[in-house]
Each structure stands twice: as C-alpha cells, then as structure tokens.
Design a protein around this motif. Structure first.
Motif, PDB file in Angstrom:
ATOM      1  N   THR A  14       0.838  -1.196   0.000  1.00 53.32           N
ATOM      2  CA  THR A  14       0.000   0.000   0.000  1.00 53.32           C
ATOM      3  C   THR A  14       0.875   1.249   0.000  1.00 53.32           C
ATOM      4  O   THR A  14       0.589   2.216  -0.723  1.00 53.32           O
ATOM      5  CB  THR A  14      -0.918   0.013   1.232  1.00 53.32           C
ATOM      6  OG1 THR A  14      -1.652  -1.191   1.267  1.00 53.32           O
ATOM      7  CG2 THR A  14      -1.854   1.180   1.204  1.00 53.32           C
ATOM      8  N   ASN A  40       1.030   4.157  -2.865  1.00 51.00           N
ATOM      9  CA  ASN A  40       0.911   5.586  -2.570  1.00 51.00           C
ATOM     10  C   ASN A  40       2.067   6.376  -3.159  1.00 51.00           C
ATOM     11  O   ASN A  40       1.876   7.487  -3.669  1.00 51.00           O
ATOM     12  CB  ASN A  40       0.828   5.817  -1.055  1.00 51.00           C
ATOM     13  CG  ASN A  40      -0.529   5.422  -0.499  1.00 51.00           C
ATOM     14  OD1 ASN A  40      -1.526   5.426  -1.229  1.00 51.00           O
ATOM     15  ND2 ASN A  40      -0.568   5.069   0.771  1.00 51.00           N
ATOM     16  N   TYR A  53       1.407   6.649  -6.817  1.00 54.43           N
ATOM     17  CA  TYR A  53       0.322   7.594  -7.053  1.00 54.43           C
ATOM     18  C   TYR A  53       0.816   9.036  -6.934  1.00 54.43           C
ATOM     19  O   TYR A  53       0.514   9.877  -7.787  1.00 54.43           O
ATOM     20  CB  TYR A  53      -0.817   7.332  -6.059  1.00 54.43           C
ATOM     21  CG  TYR A  53      -1.901   8.370  -6.118  1.00 54.43           C
ATOM     22  CD1 TYR A  53      -2.798   8.397  -7.185  1.00 54.43           C
ATOM     23  CD2 TYR A  53      -2.035   9.335  -5.118  1.00 54.43           C
ATOM     24  CE1 TYR A  53      -3.791   9.362  -7.256  1.00 54.43           C
ATOM     25  CE2 TYR A  53      -3.019  10.299  -5.177  1.00 54.43           C
ATOM     26  CZ  TYR A  53      -3.895  10.303  -6.243  1.00 54.43           C
ATOM     27  OH  TYR A  53      -4.875  11.253  -6.308  1.00 54.43           O
ATOM     28  N   GLU A  54       1.572   9.324  -5.901  1.00 57.35           N
ATOM     29  CA  GLU A  54       2.081  10.691  -5.711  1.00 57.35           C
ATOM     30  C   GLU A  54       3.040  11.081  -6.829  1.00 57.35           C
ATOM     31  O   GLU A  54       3.089  12.238  -7.237  1.00 57.35           O
ATOM     32  CB  GLU A  54       2.774  10.817  -4.342  1.00 57.35           C
ATOM     33  CG  GLU A  54       1.845  10.671  -3.159  1.00 57.35           C
ATOM     34  CD  GLU A  54       0.770  11.749  -3.114  1.00 57.35           C
ATOM     35  OE1 GLU A  54       1.023  12.898  -3.540  1.00 57.35           O
ATOM     36  OE2 GLU A  54      -0.349  11.439  -2.665  1.00 57.35           O
TER      37      GLU A  54
END
Length: 125
Positions: free
Chosen positions: A104, A108, A111-112
């Motif tokens: 996870t 993240n 994604y960032e």
C-alpha cells in the motif's frame, strides 16, 4: 613348428596410464591445442576446467530441485492431484496477506509520483 610369441602382459596401472595419454593426445589434436605454447595451453585449459566445474556445480545444486518440480507438474497433469505442487501454488490468503502495508505504501508512492504529470497532461487536453 614355429613358436608364437605373445605380447607381454601389461599391468593395469600401465594400461591406465597409456589410456590417459591417448585421451590427452586426442583432446589436444581435436581442439588443436598442440599448436599452442604451454602458457596458452594452461590459460585455455584453466578456463575450460573452470567452466566445466561451474556447470557440474550448478547441475549438482539446481538439477534435483528442477527435476522434482517437473515431476510434480507432470504428476499434476496426469492425475490432477495438487499435493505434489502445493508448495509452489500461493494461496489466496497468503497473496492478500502479502498485499499489506508495504505494498500500500508502494502504491501511494507511485500515485504521488504520477499525480502531477497526469493532471498536467489532462489539463492540456
């Protein structure tokens, strides 16, 4: 009546040494090593011996596991019994447990990293 002379009986050690010399001669003639200097022969034989040693070591270490894995798969294909290859098949719960906090966090980070360029690209459309 003429006498027949038989060849003298050679000891097993002498026979073995003659056989080794014959094999060495065949090796040198087959691979044209007789044309090389002693230093070049040493270097070439060093590399050949090293390669053969690595191949034998790899076969000794990895081949039994590979053959067992192939046997397990053939057994599965013929009998549809999963017991032989069960250790190679991950269960759904282990896959879901593996997708814990670390994956996870990795998602993240991805994604960032991608968020700003995608927003810029979509804004230009």
């Amino acid at each position: 009546m003429p006498q027949t002379t038989s060849a003298p009986s050679l000891s097993p050690l002498t026979t073995f040494i003659r056989w080794l010399r014959l094999k060495n001669y065949q090796y040198e003639v087959t691979f044209a090593l007789y044309m090389l200097t002693p230093t070049e022969k040493f270097i070439l034989n060093f590399f050949v011996l090293g390669l053969v040693t690595l191949l034998i070591t790899a076969a000794y270490i990895y081949l039994p596991n590979h053959v067992a894995s192939i046997y397990g798969h053939v057994h599965y294909y013929l009998t549809a019994d999963v017991s032989m290859i069960q250790e190679y098949i991950p269960s759904a719960s282990s896959v879901l447990k593996g997708a814990g906090a670390s994956s996870t966090a990795n998602l993240n980070i991805v994604y960032e990293t991608v968020k700003a360029p995608v927003a810029t690209a979509l804004g230009e459309l």
